[in-house]
Design an enzyme around this catalytic site. Structure first.
Site, PDB file in Angstrom:
ATOM      1  NE  ARG B 257      -3.375  -0.036   2.938  1.00 40.25           N
ATOM      2  CZ  ARG B 257      -3.965   0.078   4.127  1.00 40.25           C
ATOM      3  NH1 ARG B 257      -3.846  -0.884   5.012  1.00 40.25           N
ATOM      4  NH2 ARG B 257      -4.653   1.161   4.427  1.00 40.25           N
ATOM      5  CG  ASN B 264      -4.217   5.691   5.942  1.00 38.80           C
ATOM      6  OD1 ASN B 264      -3.195   5.579   5.258  1.00 38.80           O
ATOM      7  ND2 ASN B 264      -5.376   5.199   5.547  1.00 38.80           N
ATOM      8  CD  GLU B 327      -8.987   1.574  -1.262  1.00 39.28           C
ATOM      9  OE1 GLU B 327      -8.961   0.770  -2.213  1.00 39.28           O
ATOM     10  OE2 GLU B 327      -8.745   1.220  -0.090  1.00 39.28           O
ATOM     11  CG  HIS B 392      -5.258   2.865  -2.774  1.00 44.36           C
ATOM     12  ND1 HIS B 392      -5.051   4.077  -2.159  1.00 44.36           N
ATOM     13  CD2 HIS B 392      -4.971   3.053  -4.085  1.00 44.36           C
ATOM     14  CE1 HIS B 392      -4.659   4.958  -3.077  1.00 44.36           C
ATOM     15  NE2 HIS B 392      -4.599   4.368  -4.247  1.00 44.36           N
TER      16      HIS B 392
END
Lengths: 474, 470
Positions: B257, B264, B327, B392
Site C-alpha cells: 500500500r 489514515n 482505491e 490501496h
C-alpha cells in the site's frame, strides 16, 4: 507541512485539467512519469499485412487502425495500392500485375519503398506509435526487405496474414469493395470482376505464405477462413497481445448496432447533469415508442444492453424483453459537479468550467472522470459489441459519443461534441470499409442537452460568454 | 400502473435497479452482469504427462473464479489415486494393462458424472477436465456426454517437445506427488519418464483437418505459438486471451500500500490525501528495500491518487500511474470515519457487514465492481515479469485474492496492513508469499466483521471492531 527528507521527494501538484498528480519544480512540471498508456512498448510497431488480393487486408487494416486510435494509440495505415494509383494515374488492366512485367514491378517496388519512407516519417517524426503497412507482401523477399527496414529503424514487426480459399467469401469481397475502387471506375461489373480475378492469379504463383518452420522467429497471426482458425506466433508485447485479441473477436457477419440514450429524465428537463433520476412522462412515451420501433424492425436475436442507472433501465423495461445491465455503460462521473446545472458550475467552479471547454476530451471533473477515462472503461463494451451481432445499447450522452466515435472513426477533438440527442436512435450497419448511419427520431419531443463549445474558453471570461451555448431548460 | 412500466426500486445492497411488483420481486429481465455464456462449458485438457495441464487447469480456474465465473477443476489423477490407493509403478499405465484400463475408464466416467452434478446442483459455469485425454476415443466420449447434456466443449492442448522444460516440470511438481512419496528422486524421474512413454504410443493430437469442427486452442512450447480454432463465445474468447498472456518465466510480484496518509491517521476512508511523516519514512524505507532486493528490470505501478504517487516518488525510478488502481470509491461515505457512517447511514453500515464483497456504497463501488476494473491490471501483471504495485487496501485485497485463490467471502477481510510489502513468487501450482514489514510504525486500518450485522443493532455493536485512530 510535510518534513523534507534527505532525498527530498519532489513536490506533487495536481494538474488542473487532467487531475493527474505530477512532480513540480519551480512551478514547472518535471519530466518524470508515464501515465498508463495502452501501448506499453518502448518502440514503434510496424504491422505488416500479408495475403492475396481480396482477402480482407484493407478491411482489417482500417478497422485495426480505427480501434487503436480510439484506445489512444496513434496509428496510421499506409496502403500501397494508393501509392500505385498516385504514381500510375490510370489503371488499364490486370497486365500491370503480371510477374513478368518488368516496368510494372519497378513501379510497384518504388511505391512500396515510398510508403515505407512515409512509415518512417510517421513513426520517427510525427509521434506515431503504430503503422499498418497494407499491401500483399506475398513474397518472402518483400517481407525480408521490410524486416530489414524495421530493424534499421528500431521498429518491432508484427505480421497479419489473411488466408482464405472460400470462393464465396472472395466473390462477396470483390463485389463489396473492389468494384467501387478507382481502378474500375469506367468498367461494368462483369469486366471488373473478370479483370480482378486475373489480377489475383498474377500473385498466386509467387505467393509464399508465412511458414511455421521457416518463419518461426517472426511475430505474426495467421487468420484463416475469416476467423474460423488462427495461428499466433511469438507475441512480443502488450500492444501485440491486444491486437491479437481484437483480431480474434471481430467478424464480418452482417448485423446492426442500435445506439440510443435513455428517455428524457427529470434532471434533463431541469438542465442538471449526471445523477440517477427517473424518466419524465415524455421519457416514458419514448420508451414505449422505442418498444414499437424495435418490434417493427424485426431484428433477429436482438440483445439489449443498458447501464446500471435508473433511466436506462426504465427505458429497457418498456421493451418487455430480457436485457443486460453493464456498469461500464454508466454516464460519465461528474464528481463534485454531479446534479448541477451549467449555471451552477460556472458560479461555483468557473475555472473548471473553462478548463473543460479548453480540452473537453482530457478534462477530468474533480473527483470524477474525463472522456478519456470513459473510453478506457468502455473498451470491454466495444470488444463485446464486436463479438455480438444485433445489439441495442441504451446508454447516456457522453457514453454514446464515445461509442459513436469508435464506429465512425471520430477524433478525440470531435468526440465530445458529437450530436447525440434524446429520443433519437442511431442505427449503425457495417458496409464496405465503414459504417452506414441512419438516424431515426422517434417523434417524442425532448429537451436539448447538447452544449456546443463556446467561443471564449479563457479562464477569465465573463459569465455570459461561458454560458452562451447552454441549452434551454426549466 | 401499466404492466410494461413497473416502478423500479434500487436493491439496498447491490444498488441495482429492479422492477418492483408490490409483493415479491418479480423475475427480473435484467441481469446485472454481462452474460459470459448461456450454457455450461467443459474445458478439456489434452496432452502428454508433464506438459503443464494441471498448472494451466488450476491457473485458469483461479482466474475464472476471480472474475466471477464459477469454475472447478476435475483432476482425473486424483480419482485414480482414490480408486487404486497405492501407486506401484508405471506399469499401471501400460496400454495393454486391461485391468488398469477398466479402472481408468471408470474414473473418467465418475469425473464426468461429478461434472454434471457440479453444473446442475452447484451452479457451476465452467468445469475443467484435467486429464491426458490423448486418444480420439476418450475425447469422443466427452463430446457425446457434453452434447447430450447441452454443454459446450473447449479443448486446451499443450504440446511440448523440449526435454528441458519437461524435466523442469517433473522436478517441480511430479516428484512431490503422492504417487512418489516413498521413492528417491532418480527412481521417481525414471518411472515417470516410462509413464510418459506409455501415453506416447496412443497419443493422437488434435488434428487440423479431422478436428476442424471442434473448438480448441493448441499451445506449443509453453506459449511461443498457438493454434486457435472455432472460438464459440465470450468466455472462450476470454480464456484464449488469458492463456495467451500467461508465462512461466520466474519472477516476483511485490504488493504494497501507499505509506500512511493523513486521512489514515484520522480514521477516515477514501479521499486523496498526502503522506504523513511516518508515511514518508515508509516511502524511503521502501526505496531502500527495493534496492536491497536487486530486482531485475523492476516495473513500478501506482494509482492516480496522491499517496501512492508520493510513495513511488521516493524510489527515484520511473513508474506508471494506473487509474484502475485507485482505491474503492466510497461514494457518499468518502472521507468519513466509521463512526460517522454509523451515525449518518446505520443501515448502509450494517448491509456492508452483511455482504462486504457485493455491497456497493451509495454512488460508489463494491469489491465486486473493483474486481472488474482490476481485471486489465491482472492481465498485464500476467504478461509482465518483476513488478512492484503500490496501491490501496481494498485494491490490494482484490489482487491478493487473485494470486492466493481466495473466495469472494474471504477477500474483503484479507489482511493488508500499511508499511508491509508482500512478495509473491509463483512456485509449483501456487504462490509463495513473503510478508516484509519495513519497520516503520503505522496506524491499523483493518476492521474485522463484527458479530452483530443486524440493521437494528446498537451503535456499540456496530463500532466494536473499528480500529483506533486520532
Amino acid at each position: 507541512k510535510d518534513m523534507p527528507m534527505e532525498t527530498s521527494p519532489r513536490e506533487l501538484t495536481q494538474n488542473p485539467l487532467r487531475k493527474i498528480w505530477m512532480p513540480y519544480k519551480n512551478g514547472l512540471p518535471e519530466k518524470h512519469i508515464s501515465q498508463r498508456k495502452v501501448c506499453m512498448t518502448n518502440c514503434p510497431t510496424l504491422i505488416v499485412m500479408v495475403g492475396l488480393p481480396a482477402r480482407g487486408k484493407t478491411y482489417i487494416s482500417k478497422k485495426l487502425t480505427r480501434y487503436l486510435n480510439w484506445i489512444g494509440v496513434p496509428t496510421k495505415e499506409f496502403n500501397v495500392g494508393q501509392y500505385r494509383r498516385e504514381c500510375l494515374k490510370i489503371y488499364k488492366n490486370f497486365e500491370f500485375f503480371r510477374p513478368d512485367n518488368e516496368e510494372g514491378l519497378k513501379i510497384r517496388r518504388q511505391c512500396a519503398l515510398s510508403a515505407l519512407n512515409d512509415v518512417r516519417q510517421y513513426l520517427c517524426m510525427e509521434g506515431g506509435q503504430v503503422a499498418v503497412f497494407d499491401a500483399t507482401n506475398t513474397t518472402r523477399e518483400r517481407r525480408d526487405t521490410i524486416t530489414r527496414f524495421a530493424e534499421q529503424n528500431g521498429f518491432k514487426v508484427f505480421f497479419v496474414e489473411s488466408v482464405c480459399e472460400d470462393p464465396d467469401v472472395i466473390a462477396e469481397n470483390i463485389v463489396q469493395v473492389k468494384l467501387g475502387s478507382p481502378d474500375y471506375i469506367d468498367c461494368n461489373t462483369e469486366e471488373a470482376v473478370a479483370d480482378f480475378m486475373k489480377r489475383i492469379k498474377c500473385y498466386e504463383n509467387s505467393y509464399q505464405p508465412l511458414d511455421e518452420g521457416l518463419d518461426r522467429e517472426l511475430s505474426y497471426i495467421k487468420i484463416m477462413d475469416v476467423g474460423r482458425r488462427y495461428l499466433v506466433n511469438r507475441v512480443l508485447d502488450h500492444i501485440q497481445s491486444r491486437i491479437v485479441y481484437y483480431l480474434m473477436n471481430i467478424h464480418i457477419t452482417p448485423r446492426s448496432i442500435y445506439l440510443c440514450r435513455h428517455g428524457e429524465s427529470d434532471l434533463n428537463v431541469r438542465g442538471r447533469i449526471g445523477g440517477d433520476s427517473g424518466l419524465t412522462s415524455r421519457g416514458k412515451e419514448y420508451a414505449k415508442s422505442l418498444g414499437h420501433f424495435i418490434q417493427e424492425q424485426n431484428i433477429k436475436d436482438l440483445k439489449v444492453w443498458t447501464s446500471q442507472m435508473k433511466r436506462t433501465i426504465q427505458t429497457a423495461e418498456a421493451l418487455a424483453v430480457p436485457y443486460e445491465q453493464w456498469k461500464a455503460l454508466n454516464e460519465i462521473d461528474a464528481g463534485v459537479c454531479e446534479e448541477m446545472m451549467y449555471e451552477e458550475i460556472q458560479e461555483h467552479f468557473p475555472l473548471e468550467f473553462a478548463l473543460r471547454d479548453q480540452d473537453k476530451y482530457r478534462y477530468r471533473y474533480p473527483k470524477g472522470e474525463s472522456y478519456e477515462d470513459l473510453v478506457q472503461r468502455l473498451e470491454p463494451v466495444i470488444m463485446e459489441l464486436e463479438r455480438q451481432e444485433n445489439v441495442l445499447v441504451i446508454c447516456h450522452q457522453a457514453v454514446m459519443r464515445c461509442l459513436l466515435a469508435y464506429f465512425l472513426d471520430k477524433s478525440a477533438e470531435e468526440l465530445p461534441y458529437l450530436k447525440c440527442p434524446l429520443h433519437t436512435v442511431l442505427k449503425l450497419t457495417p458496409v464496405a470499409y465503414g459504417c452506414k448511419v441512419e438516424s431515426i427520431f422517434l417523434n417524442v419531443e425532448a429537451v436539448n442537452t447538447h452544449r456546443d463549445k463556446p467561443e471564449n474558453v479563457d479562464i477569465s471570461r465573463p459569465t455570459e460568454e461561458a454560458l452562451l451555448t447552454v441549452p434551454a431548460h426549466q | 400502473m401499466s404492466s410494461e412500466q413497473n416502478e423500479l426500486t434500487q436493491t439496498p445492497l447491490l444498488k441495482i435497479w429492479v422492477p418492483w411488483v408490490h409483493s415479491t420481486l418479480s423475475r427480473r429481465r435484467g441481469s446485472s452482469v454481462p452474460q459470459f455464456t448461456n450454457s455450461p462449458t467443459v474445458i478439456v485438457m489434452v496432452g502428454l504427462p508433464a506438459r503443464g495441464k494441471t498448472y494451466i487447469s488450476k491457473k485458469l480456474a483461479r482466474y475464472l473464479n476471480w472474475i466471477g465465473v464459477n469454475t472447478a477443476v476435475f483432476n482425473l489423477g486424483q480419482y485414480r489415486r482414490e480408486a487404486v490407493q497405492t501407486y506401484k509403478n508405471y506399469e499401471f499405465f501400460r496400454p495393454d494393462n486391461e485391468e488398469a484400463m477398466k479402472i481408468r475408464r471408470n474414473c473418467a466416467s465418475n469425473a464426468l458424472t461429478d461434472i454434471g452434478a457440479y453444473f446442475t446442483k452447484e451452479q457451476g459455469q465452467v468445469a475443467v477436465f484435467d486429464a491426458t485425454n490423448t486418444t480420439r476415443e476418450r475425447r469422443g466420449l466427452i463430446l457425446s456426454f457434453a452434447k447430450e447434456k447441452g454443454y459446450k466443449v473447449f479443448f486446451v492442448e499443450s504440446v511440448c517437445d523440449d526435454p528441458d522444460i519437461i524435466e523442469q516440470n517433473i522436478m517441480q511438481v511430479k516428484l512431490s506427488s503422492p504417487d512418489y512419496e516413498n521413492c528417491d528422486k532418480e527412481e521417481a524421474l525414471e518411472d515417470f519418464l516410462k509413464r510418459i512413454e506409455c501415453y506416447k504410443m496412443t497419443y493422437v493430437p488434435l488434428d487440423e483437418e479431422k478436428d476442424r469442427h471442434l473448438s480448441y486452442i493448441k499451445i506449443f512450447n509453453v506459449g511461443s505459438r498457438y493454434l486457435v480454432n472455432r472460438v464459440q463465445d465470450h468466455i472462450q474468447s476470454r480464456i484464449v486471451y488469458y492463456l495467451m498472456n500467461i508465462h512461466v518465466t520466474p519472477r516476483s510480484i511485490y504488493l504494497s500500500r501507499h505509506g500512511e496518509s493523513d486521512l489514515n491517521l484520522l480514521g477516515r476512508i477514501g479521499g486523496d490525501s498526502g503522506l504523513s511523516t511516518r508515511g514518508q519514512m515508509y516511502a524511503s524505507a521502501l526505496a531502500a528495500f527495493v534496492q536491497s532486493q536487486s530486482i531485475r528490470d523492476l516495473k513500478v505501478w501506482t494509482s492516480h491518487m496522491k499517496r501512492t504517487i508520493q510513495t513511488a516518488e521516493a524510489l527515484g525510478v520511473p513508474y506508471e500511474q494506473w487509474k484502475a488502481l485507485n482505491e474503492i470509491d466510497a461514494g457518499m461515505c468518502e472521507e468519513m470515519t466509521y463512526e460517522e457512517i454509523q451515525d449518518h447511514h446505520p443501515e448502509e453500515f450494517a448491509l456492508r457487514d452483511q455482504d462486504k464483497y457485493r455491497y456497493r456504497y451509495p454512488k460508489g463501488e463494491s469489491y465486486e465492481d473493483m474486481v472488474h476494473r482490476l481485471e486489465p491490471v491482472i492481465m498485464e501483471l500476467e504478461r509482465q515479469e518483476n513488478v512492484l504495485v503500490i496501491c490501496h487496501q481494498a485494491v490490494m485485497r482484490c489482487l491478493l485474492a487473485y494470486f492466493l485463490d481466495k473466495s469472494a467471502d474471504e477477500l474483503p477481510y484479507l489482511r493488508c496492513p500499511l508499511h508491509t510489502v508482500l512478495k509473491l513468487t509463483p512456485v509449483a501450482y501456487g504462490c509463495k508469499v513473503e510478508s516484509i514489514f519495513l519497520n516503520v510504525q503505522a496506524v491499523n486500518t483493518h476492521r474485522e466483521k463484527p458479530p452483530n450485522v443486524d440493521i437494528n443493532r446498537k451503535t456499540e455493536d456496530a463500532l466494536q471492531t473499528v480500529p483506533e485512530h486520532v
